[in-house]
Design an enzyme around this catalytic site. Structure first.
Site, PDB file in Angstrom:
ATOM      1  CB  THR A 188       5.510  38.301   6.678  1.00  0.00           C
ATOM      2  OG1 THR A 188       4.625  37.813   5.646  1.00  0.00           O
ATOM      3  CG2 THR A 188       5.605  37.253   7.764  1.00  0.00           C
ATOM      4  CD  GLU A 220      -4.405  29.401   2.671  1.00  0.00           C
ATOM      5  OE1 GLU A 220      -4.288  28.498   3.499  1.00  0.00           O
ATOM      6  OE2 GLU A 220      -5.072  29.274   1.612  1.00  0.00           O
ATOM      7  NE  ARG A 259      -8.575  32.891  -5.948  1.00  0.00           N
ATOM      8  CZ  ARG A 259      -9.380  32.415  -6.898  1.00  0.00           C
ATOM      9  NH1 ARG A 259      -9.316  32.882  -8.111  1.00  0.00           N
ATOM     10  NH2 ARG A 259     -10.264  31.466  -6.635  1.00  0.00           N
ATOM     11  CG  ASN A 319       1.496  35.227  -4.602  1.00  0.00           C
ATOM     12  OD1 ASN A 319       0.556  34.621  -5.124  1.00  0.00           O
ATOM     13  ND2 ASN A 319       1.457  35.649  -3.363  1.00  0.00           N
ATOM     14  CG  PHE A 343      -3.946  36.073 -12.309  1.00  0.00           C
ATOM     15  CD1 PHE A 343      -3.419  37.033 -11.464  1.00  0.00           C
ATOM     16  CD2 PHE A 343      -4.809  35.142 -11.773  1.00  0.00           C
ATOM     17  CE1 PHE A 343      -3.736  37.045 -10.113  1.00  0.00           C
ATOM     18  CE2 PHE A 343      -5.138  35.140 -10.432  1.00  0.00           C
ATOM     19  CZ  PHE A 343      -4.589  36.091  -9.592  1.00  0.00           C
ATOM     20  CB  ALA A 374      -5.782  44.848 -19.414  1.00  0.00           C
ATOM     21  CB  CYS A 410      -0.337  38.271  -1.919  1.00  0.00           C
ATOM     22  SG  CYS A 410      -0.979  37.577  -0.391  1.00  0.00           S
ATOM     23  CE  LYS A 440       3.068  39.879   2.554  1.00  0.00           C
ATOM     24  NZ  LYS A 440       3.905  38.715   2.709  1.00  0.00           N
TER      25      LYS A 440
END
Ligand code: NAD
Length: 455
Positions: free
Chosen positions: A86, A151, A154, A211, A252, A255, A263, A266
């Site tokens: 998508t 889903e 990763r 996300n 996350f 740096a 993912c 978008k």
């Protein structure tokens, strides 16, 4: 239970193979005949650690099949998954649902007996409800339910993520759909995963919100890194100190050159547009996208500045092209922004990536010398730039690097080296969110805790 998985990309192939590993009969379908032919000959169309061995084992066990024949695969299935791409459209960044809608109609026509149709593709709010409507209109007699099952795997750790996820999210309103999903995911839940049942819309939103939250963390820590660089703080110490706070956590917070992949870029674009369309624009998501776009562009400037402000006719060895290690996926990789900018500024590029070079060659068509390994890339190069933190780049022989490069200049956009080591080996070392190491100033280097503790 018979499962049919439509779309054998990073999500569909991994999910299908993992279900077969749990003992289900799985047929993977794709319209790409070349991909299916490769899979039938045991050639993997993508790189994902552990995938090849798992495909082989389950094919041999007679539980995993590959075909282009969608109607037949759907007719025999108890559960049909849709996992087609998508991608963002070019006008407003909303997901292009053409493939999804085509597949939905094909599925509708082929349904036989009660079937649960589960959508795994990431789709805007309202799409799963619409899938249900399309099936009912296309095949009014069909006995089916629809579920939304976004889903979260990763790339690079996809098998582990699929088999031991933090949670399984299911948008499913009918009792029969929930029973099927409970049965399907029972082996994974027995491993400790939690299954969350909710509505279509909430399931769709969970994916986008998750996300976008991750993307925001990355954009945030990258901005903090820039501030560290200007003020003498060290981003590795700062990220660690922040991440040790249980309310925040340490994930996350690395740096780097900006997030990429299929993912985060978008899904943030889609959330931005959905929020605008709903009349509640998200200032945070808009700022995250802007910050990340600017960062990818600014990285080439950083490299040129490290090279003395002019990179014309200089040869740059690039290590790592994919958006992250452990995958051959090049979608929205920082390298796609950095390398063309360096070439436009007159640089010659010698590049190496352990898995991504074939895919990179489709995206980066101009003037790149593709190399056999990391040291080959450094041959005759004026500087080294590390773009992706593949494990094999983490322990380079620094004496050999020094001897191979024409100038001892290293730009490390993933902070995989210690400043102390680079100082000892006499490099001019530029990284992210940390003070530059300059060979001439090596003796007065102000070490950070990270360097002293050899973290
Ligand atoms: P992909 O592009 O790797 O694979 C999609 C596959 O669908 C391709 O093999 C394509 O040939 C096939 N396909 C397209 N149209 C078809 C049709 N009409 N019939 C049969 N097959 C068809 O995509 P992906 O990365 O696996 O992503 C799939 C979905 O999952 C997307 O919505 C994505 O946002 C989402 N997602 C991806 C990831 C990831 O890490 N890649 C993670 C979570 C969610």
């Amino acid at each position: 239970m018979q499962i049919t998985m439509i779309g054998t990309g990073y999500v569909g192939l991994v999910s299908g193979v993992c279900f077969s590993e749990f003992g289900f009969q799985v047929t993977c379908v794709d319209k790409d005949a070349d991909k299916i032919a490769k899979l039938q000959q045991h050639i993997m169309p993508i790189y994902e650690p552990g995938l090849e061995q798992m495909v082989e084992a389950n094919r041999k066990a007679g539980r995993l099949f590959f075909t282009t024949d969608l109607p037949q695969a759907v007719a025999q299935a108890d559960i049909v998954f849709i996992a087609v791409g998508t991608p963002p459209n070019e006008t407003d960044g909303m997901p292009d649902l053409v493939a999804l809608n085509i597949v939905t109609k094909e599925v509708a026509k082929a349904l036989k007996g009660y079937t649960l149709v589960v959508n795994k593709s990431t789709v805007p709010l309202g799409t799963n409800r619409n899938i249900s409507k399309i099936i009912a209109e296309t095949n009014p007699g069909a006995d089916f339910d629809v579920a939304s099952n976004p889903e979260f795997l990763r790339e690079g750790t996809a098998i582990k993520d699929f088999m031991a996820p933090d949670r399984i999210v299911c948008g499913a309103t009918s009792k029969r759909a929930r029973e099927h999903l409970n049965k399907l995911y029972e082996p994974i839940c027995l491993n400790g995963a939690e299954i969350l049942f909710t509505t279509f819309e909430s399931a769709e939103m969970i994916k986008y919100a998750a996300n976008s939250m991750l993307a925001t963390r990355i954009a945030f820590i990258n901005e903090i890194a820039d501030l560290c660089e200007k003020t003498g703080a060290n981003i590795r110490d700062v990220a660690r100190g922040v991440g040790l706070d249980n309310r925040i956590g340490d994930k996350f917070l690395q740096a780097g050159p900006g997030y990429g992949g299929s993912c985060c870029p978008k899904d943030t674009l889609a959330l931005q547009q959905m929020a605008r369309n709903a009349g509640v624009p998200s200032q945070l998501v808009e700022a995250t996208i802007k910050s990340n776009d600017a960062r990818k562009l600014s990285m080439s400037e950083k490299i040129i500045t490290a090279a003395g402000g002019n990179i014309k006719s200089k040869t740059v060895a690039i290590l790592g092209l994919t958006f992250k290690p452990g995958t051959d996926d090049m979608r929205e990789s920082a390298s796609l922004y950095i390398i063309p900018a360096l070439i436009a500024a007159g640089a010659e590029i010698r590049a190496y990536d352990p898995q991504g070079m074939e895919e990179a060659a489709h995206h980066l068509k101009t003037n790149i010398k593709w190399c056999d390994d990391a040291y080959d890339a450094m041959q005759g190069a004026d500087m080294l730039v590390i773009l992706t933190e593949w494990n094999e780049f983490r322990s380079l022989d620094l004496d050999k690097v020094r001897a191979t490069l024409r100038h001892p200049l290293v730009v490390d956009l993933r902070n995989i080296y210690k400043r102390q080591d680079m100082k000892t080996h006499g490099f001019h070392y530029v990284s992210i969110g940390r003070q530059e190491v300059k060979p001439s100033e090596a003796n007065i280097l102000d070490l950070n805790i990270e360097d002293e503790l050899a973290a």
